[in-house]
Scaffold this motif. Sequence first.
Motif, PDB file in Angstrom:
ATOM      1  N   ARG A 275     -26.677  42.048   7.152  1.00 26.75           N
ATOM      2  CA  ARG A 275     -26.336  41.170   8.259  1.00 26.75           C
ATOM      3  C   ARG A 275     -25.137  40.258   7.989  1.00 26.75           C
ATOM      4  O   ARG A 275     -24.375  39.963   8.883  1.00 26.75           O
ATOM      5  CB  ARG A 275     -27.558  40.335   8.654  1.00 26.75           C
ATOM      6  CG  ARG A 275     -28.475  41.101   9.591  1.00 26.75           C
ATOM      7  CD  ARG A 275     -29.875  40.539   9.593  1.00 26.75           C
ATOM      8  NE  ARG A 275     -29.932  39.196  10.151  1.00 26.75           N
ATOM      9  CZ  ARG A 275     -30.561  38.179   9.569  1.00 26.75           C
ATOM     10  NH1 ARG A 275     -31.149  38.365   8.412  1.00 26.75           N
ATOM     11  NH2 ARG A 275     -30.606  37.012  10.135  1.00 26.75           N
ATOM     12  N   PHE A 276     -24.994  39.796   6.769  1.00 28.33           N
ATOM     13  CA  PHE A 276     -24.011  38.732   6.554  1.00 28.33           C
ATOM     14  C   PHE A 276     -22.986  39.017   5.465  1.00 28.33           C
ATOM     15  O   PHE A 276     -22.250  38.131   5.096  1.00 28.33           O
ATOM     16  CB  PHE A 276     -24.739  37.435   6.191  1.00 28.33           C
ATOM     17  CG  PHE A 276     -25.662  36.934   7.257  1.00 28.33           C
ATOM     18  CD1 PHE A 276     -25.166  36.576   8.498  1.00 28.33           C
ATOM     19  CD2 PHE A 276     -27.013  36.830   7.023  1.00 28.33           C
ATOM     20  CE1 PHE A 276     -26.010  36.098   9.483  1.00 28.33           C
ATOM     21  CE2 PHE A 276     -27.869  36.351   8.002  1.00 28.33           C
ATOM     22  CZ  PHE A 276     -27.367  35.984   9.235  1.00 28.33           C
ATOM     23  N   ILE A 277     -22.954  40.215   4.939  1.00 27.65           N
ATOM     24  CA  ILE A 277     -22.168  40.381   3.722  1.00 27.65           C
ATOM     25  C   ILE A 277     -20.695  39.986   3.919  1.00 27.65           C
ATOM     26  O   ILE A 277     -20.029  40.458   4.818  1.00 27.65           O
ATOM     27  CB  ILE A 277     -22.327  41.788   3.124  1.00 27.65           C
ATOM     28  CG1 ILE A 277     -21.865  41.786   1.689  1.00 27.65           C
ATOM     29  CG2 ILE A 277     -21.659  42.852   3.945  1.00 27.65           C
ATOM     30  CD1 ILE A 277     -22.540  42.855   0.858  1.00 27.65           C
ATOM     31  N   GLY A 278     -20.245  39.045   3.119  1.00 31.99           N
ATOM     32  CA  GLY A 278     -18.858  38.590   3.154  1.00 31.99           C
ATOM     33  C   GLY A 278     -18.501  37.726   4.342  1.00 31.99           C
ATOM     34  O   GLY A 278     -17.416  37.179   4.402  1.00 31.99           O
ATOM     35  N   SER A 279     -19.406  37.571   5.297  1.00 34.73           N
ATOM     36  CA  SER A 279     -19.019  36.915   6.543  1.00 34.73           C
ATOM     37  C   SER A 279     -19.416  35.442   6.593  1.00 34.73           C
ATOM     38  O   SER A 279     -19.140  34.771   7.565  1.00 34.73           O
ATOM     39  CB  SER A 279     -19.613  37.649   7.734  1.00 34.73           C
ATOM     40  OG  SER A 279     -21.015  37.556   7.706  1.00 34.73           O
TER      41      SER A 279
ATOM     42  N   GLU B 240     -27.875  34.288  13.900  1.00 35.00           N
ATOM     43  CA  GLU B 240     -28.436  35.629  14.033  1.00 35.00           C
ATOM     44  C   GLU B 240     -27.538  36.667  13.354  1.00 35.00           C
ATOM     45  O   GLU B 240     -27.983  37.375  12.468  1.00 35.00           O
ATOM     46  CB  GLU B 240     -28.667  35.940  15.511  1.00 35.00           C
ATOM     47  CG  GLU B 240     -29.749  35.015  16.058  1.00 35.00           C
ATOM     48  CD  GLU B 240     -30.005  35.200  17.546  1.00 35.00           C
ATOM     49  OE1 GLU B 240     -31.182  35.228  17.922  1.00 35.00           O
ATOM     50  OE2 GLU B 240     -29.031  35.320  18.309  1.00 35.00           O
ATOM     51  N   THR B 241     -26.283  36.721  13.775  1.00 35.27           N
ATOM     52  CA  THR B 241     -25.335  37.596  13.075  1.00 35.27           C
ATOM     53  C   THR B 241     -23.983  36.906  13.010  1.00 35.27           C
ATOM     54  O   THR B 241     -23.665  36.054  13.835  1.00 35.27           O
ATOM     55  CB  THR B 241     -25.127  38.953  13.801  1.00 35.27           C
ATOM     56  OG1 THR B 241     -24.668  38.689  15.127  1.00 35.27           O
ATOM     57  CG2 THR B 241     -26.409  39.761  13.851  1.00 35.27           C
ATOM     58  N   ALA B 242     -23.209  37.289  12.018  1.00 33.69           N
ATOM     59  CA  ALA B 242     -21.827  36.824  11.907  1.00 33.69           C
ATOM     60  C   ALA B 242     -21.023  38.041  11.474  1.00 33.69           C
ATOM     61  O   ALA B 242     -21.142  38.502  10.356  1.00 33.69           O
ATOM     62  CB  ALA B 242     -21.715  35.703  10.901  1.00 33.69           C
ATOM     63  N   THR B 243     -20.244  38.576  12.409  1.00 36.98           N
ATOM     64  CA  THR B 243     -19.471  39.783  12.124  1.00 36.98           C
ATOM     65  C   THR B 243     -18.035  39.399  11.815  1.00 36.98           C
ATOM     66  O   THR B 243     -17.415  38.656  12.560  1.00 36.98           O
ATOM     67  CB  THR B 243     -19.496  40.722  13.343  1.00 36.98           C
ATOM     68  OG1 THR B 243     -20.843  40.783  13.830  1.00 36.98           O
ATOM     69  CG2 THR B 243     -19.028  42.107  12.982  1.00 36.98           C
ATOM     70  N   LEU B 244     -17.532  39.924  10.698  1.00 37.02           N
ATOM     71  CA  LEU B 244     -16.183  39.554  10.260  1.00 37.02           C
ATOM     72  C   LEU B 244     -15.121  39.995  11.241  1.00 37.02           C
ATOM     73  O   LEU B 244     -15.091  41.150  11.657  1.00 37.02           O
ATOM     74  CB  LEU B 244     -15.879  40.224   8.924  1.00 37.02           C
ATOM     75  CG  LEU B 244     -16.231  39.483   7.654  1.00 37.02           C
ATOM     76  CD1 LEU B 244     -15.962  40.398   6.466  1.00 37.02           C
ATOM     77  CD2 LEU B 244     -15.415  38.207   7.516  1.00 37.02           C
TER      78      LEU B 244
END
Lengths: 199, 259
Positions: B46-50, B73-77
């Motif tokens: 869900r969050f890798i690097g973001s 909830e989500t964070a998309t790069l």
Amino acid sequence: MAHPGPIARLIEQFQKLPGIGEKTATRLAYHVLKSAPVLAQGLAEAIRRVKEEVVLCRSCWNLTDADPCAICRDDRRDPLQICVVEEPPDLLAIERTGKFRGHFHVLHGALSPLDGIGPDDLHFGELLDRLEKLGKKCEVIVATNLNADGEATALYLARILKPIGYRVTRLAQGIPTGGDLEYVDPLSIAKSLENRREL
Amino acid sequence: MGHERTAAIVIKTTDFGESDRIVHFFTREFGRVRGVAKGAKRSLRRFIGSLEFPAHVDLRFFEKKTSDLVRVETATLKQQFAGIRGDLEKLSEASLLLEIVAFATGEHEPHRPLFDALVRGLTLIDGLNEWERKGPGVSRLLETRLLSLLGFEPGLAACVGCRKPLDDILHPVFSIARGGVLCDACASGERNLLPVGRDTLRLLAQGIRADIDLLPRFTWSPRTAREAALLIHPFAQAQLGRELRSLRFMEALARTVSP
Ligand SMILES: [Zn+2]
Ligand SMILES: [Zn+2]
């Protein structure tokens, strides 16, 4: 109804610990009260001793009850490999692998422009002194965290150590075990490509 | 209240308990927002690097009535800014810009022009070549731009005392306390004045209006760049009413090593 004084004081002390609210503190205090005296004595003694007996190793700045620490005293370890970590738990994480037989240096933090944590706030000077005594054959393995502050710290170490002739390496960065390529961030994929190896 | 979606810049992430993280964002639609990212320390999907400073993300969060913290909830790069993260000087400057934004805006107070300028500024820093030559000038212009958008525009084109145009002032000086240029007459009796070249003041004044992408085209000399720093940094701290930690970091960095 108010708690009797000594219980209120214990609740207040427990509440100062991270992650403990009033309810948990009250539960812990009454647990101590109800249990055998040996528990309370053991707890009090352990708390007192941790403050009195744990010191920082004057060589690697790890936590220890004997200075220099067991790792620094161990002459089977390679003195010319110094692994630099942010905090003592990071050192333990590397020790648990059983793969590293060199020495450590604990910085006690990472550079952080936003928090105003600069080079003077960490144990860089002590690292330089140590390296100077060991000579230029040393390898410095930078094992700071892979977040922005850890990377800033790694960049800084490379900047101060490389020009004076030390070999500086960084833990390979890439896709974590169990990582699904589709969800991995571009920077990690780029680093993994850079650090790829023969099969 | 409820599910929301916005572009956001990650200001800071701190660990929270065994597996969660608390993330401080500057969002386009909601201003500064703090949220809990459940399982972010472990989640590989869900969050890798973001959730790393200064990532630009597409953020989805859920706002609860009962808490100041939203649930991330989500964070998309969208942009990871590898160029900033790989360079100490760029990283320090990005920190300074974020620090100005964080101190001068309230939580849940959106400021879209500021957000857009910040993203364009970070993008510019991220890709800028020849940082040593161009970086200081570009940085001062970006700082001045953000301060102006926040309502702290330095008075650069005329005396802030009597409105005498800059061109008619014999020896322009900058007053930190008054937040702008003073003419010879208005400067008498004032304290903490910085002598400053007309060229430096003009560069900064033009920078406030110029397109952000064009900022690297401005030509700075070592003197004008130095003067701009001596003027803008104390001005920013005086206007914001606090010390900027990133500046302290930059000074410490400059003391210990020169690139
Ligand atoms: Zn030691
Ligand atoms: Zn005047």
